[in-house]
Design a protein around this motif. Structure first.
Motif, PDB file in Angstrom:
ATOM      1  N   PRO A 138       6.604   8.546 -20.847  1.00  0.00           N
ATOM      2  CA  PRO A 138       5.590   8.347 -19.797  1.00  0.00           C
ATOM      3  C   PRO A 138       5.611   6.951 -19.177  1.00  0.00           C
ATOM      4  O   PRO A 138       4.593   6.258 -19.112  1.00  0.00           O
ATOM      5  CB  PRO A 138       4.289   8.633 -20.536  1.00  0.00           C
ATOM      6  CG  PRO A 138       4.569   8.225 -21.951  1.00  0.00           C
ATOM      7  CD  PRO A 138       6.006   8.579 -22.198  1.00  0.00           C
ATOM      8  N   VAL A 139       6.776   6.545 -18.685  1.00  0.00           N
ATOM      9  CA  VAL A 139       6.895   5.225 -18.072  1.00  0.00           C
ATOM     10  C   VAL A 139       6.203   5.156 -16.715  1.00  0.00           C
ATOM     11  O   VAL A 139       5.986   4.059 -16.181  1.00  0.00           O
ATOM     12  CB  VAL A 139       8.381   4.825 -17.931  1.00  0.00           C
ATOM     13  CG1 VAL A 139       9.059   4.771 -19.284  1.00  0.00           C
ATOM     14  CG2 VAL A 139       9.111   5.782 -16.999  1.00  0.00           C
ATOM     15  N   ALA A 140       5.852   6.311 -16.156  1.00  0.00           N
ATOM     16  CA  ALA A 140       5.143   6.306 -14.877  1.00  0.00           C
ATOM     17  C   ALA A 140       3.784   5.625 -14.980  1.00  0.00           C
ATOM     18  O   ALA A 140       3.181   5.296 -13.953  1.00  0.00           O
ATOM     19  CB  ALA A 140       4.968   7.741 -14.379  1.00  0.00           C
ATOM     20  N   ASP A 141       3.307   5.391 -16.200  1.00  0.00           N
ATOM     21  CA  ASP A 141       2.050   4.665 -16.387  1.00  0.00           C
ATOM     22  C   ASP A 141       2.188   3.171 -16.099  1.00  0.00           C
ATOM     23  O   ASP A 141       1.194   2.447 -16.122  1.00  0.00           O
ATOM     24  CB  ASP A 141       1.559   4.842 -17.828  1.00  0.00           C
ATOM     25  CG  ASP A 141       1.153   6.268 -18.143  1.00  0.00           C
ATOM     26  OD1 ASP A 141       1.025   7.073 -17.197  1.00  0.00           O
ATOM     27  OD2 ASP A 141       0.968   6.585 -19.332  1.00  0.00           O
ATOM     28  N   LEU A 142       3.428   2.716 -15.843  1.00  0.00           N
ATOM     29  CA  LEU A 142       3.696   1.298 -15.565  1.00  0.00           C
ATOM     30  C   LEU A 142       4.266   1.184 -14.154  1.00  0.00           C
ATOM     31  O   LEU A 142       5.446   0.923 -13.947  1.00  0.00           O
ATOM     32  CB  LEU A 142       4.662   0.735 -16.604  1.00  0.00           C
ATOM     33  CG  LEU A 142       4.087   0.719 -18.031  1.00  0.00           C
ATOM     34  CD1 LEU A 142       5.191   0.754 -19.063  1.00  0.00           C
ATOM     35  CD2 LEU A 142       3.204  -0.496 -18.231  1.00  0.00           C
ATOM     36  N   PRO A 143       3.432   1.376 -13.144  1.00  0.00           N
ATOM     37  CA  PRO A 143       3.907   1.534 -11.767  1.00  0.00           C
ATOM     38  C   PRO A 143       4.513   0.257 -11.194  1.00  0.00           C
ATOM     39  O   PRO A 143       4.280  -0.855 -11.672  1.00  0.00           O
ATOM     40  CB  PRO A 143       2.624   1.910 -11.015  1.00  0.00           C
ATOM     41  CG  PRO A 143       1.527   1.264 -11.804  1.00  0.00           C
ATOM     42  CD  PRO A 143       1.954   1.396 -13.241  1.00  0.00           C
TER      43      PRO A 143
END
Length: 265
Positions: free
Chosen positions: A208-213
């Motif tokens: 879930p790297v999308a949590d680090l935009p």
């Protein structure tokens, strides 16, 4: 009796293996590196104590093809900037590798969060594309075009932070006290180019790297480098404080219940 290969090795054989490892030639890689400023609260949230945020909430992705003798390796790292005891470096959240051989030493020796995955680095003329993918999801994609040469940096030593631990046999806690590792990487660069482009983070229940935009892109480069590394245990850490972050190392099926980040499309 014929030699039993799973039997004990002699002291001479062990010494020979160590000596051969110490004489490895330089191994060069070609890779794309992208750095951006992200949400400071999100960066702070992924750092297990005693790691702390730095003054800038930076995120770095490194996607490389490594010229290992005998076969190529795809290697990736998605990391956030962190500090410990006056030392600034990077805390990787996930390190996809294309071969099991690359997983074993890193995970067992240093505590690196390596996982099997797909790593792509492509160049067609000036156009560059680099991807990290797992479970059929390209969760990071860096794309752009080479826009010029950059001066070569001086050889430098960089620090990565890892937590080395073994989950408990009974399914709770750890079998032994976890430790914090400083991994020192001695890096030399022989080619470096600027890339004008962007970074795409895609939703993945496993990564879930999308949590680090990407709030502000600092830069993208394409380069050739060789790296040697050595590590040391710097302290034993509080097991209770680390336990809530252990899921970072594994594909937690409970993440399937997590919703996508707010504002995602």
């Amino acid at each position: 009796m014929a030699r039993v290969r799973y039997g004990a090795r002699s002291e001479a054989e062990i010494a020979a293996a160590r000596a051969a490892g110490a004489r490895l030639p330089d191994i060069w890689s070609t890779g794309v590196v992208a750095v951006w400023e992200s949400d400071p609260d999100a960066v702070a949230a992924v750092l297990p104590p005693p790691l702390k945020p730095t003054t800038r909430p930076l995120v770095r992705v490194n996607i490389s093809k490594v010229d290992l003798p005998g076969y190529p390796l795809g290697a990736g790292s998605f990391a956030v900037a962190a500090a410990h005891d006056g030392v600034e470096g990077w805390y990787p959240l996930v390190m996809p590798m294309t071969h099991e051989r690359a997983l074993i030493g890193g995970r067992e020796v240093y505590g690196e969060p390596k996982k099997l995955g797909e790593v792509t680095v492509e160049r067609d003329g000036l156009v560059v594309r680099a991807v990290l993918a797992r479970h059929g999801i390209a969760f990071v994609e860096v794309r752009g075009a080479v826009s010029g040469d950059l001066p070569l940096p001086e050889p430098a030593t960089k620090t990565d932070f890892y937590f080395k631990f073994l989950p408990g046999v009974d399914g709770s806690g750890f079998d032994a006290g976890p430790v914090l590792v400083h991994c020192l990487r001695d890096e030399r660069v022989r080619r470096l180019e600027r890339v004008t482009g962007d970074v795409v983070l895609r939703e993945s229940m496993y990564d879930p790297v999308a949590d680090l935009p990407v709030r502000e892109l600092v830069g993208i480069t394409l380069g050739e480098k060789t790296t040697g590394q050595r590590g040391r245990v710097v302290e034993h850490v509080d097991a209770r404080a680390l336990l809530p972050y252990v899921h970072q190392r594994y594909d937690d099926p409970r993440q399937i219940l997590d919703g996508p980040p707010e504002g995602s499309v």
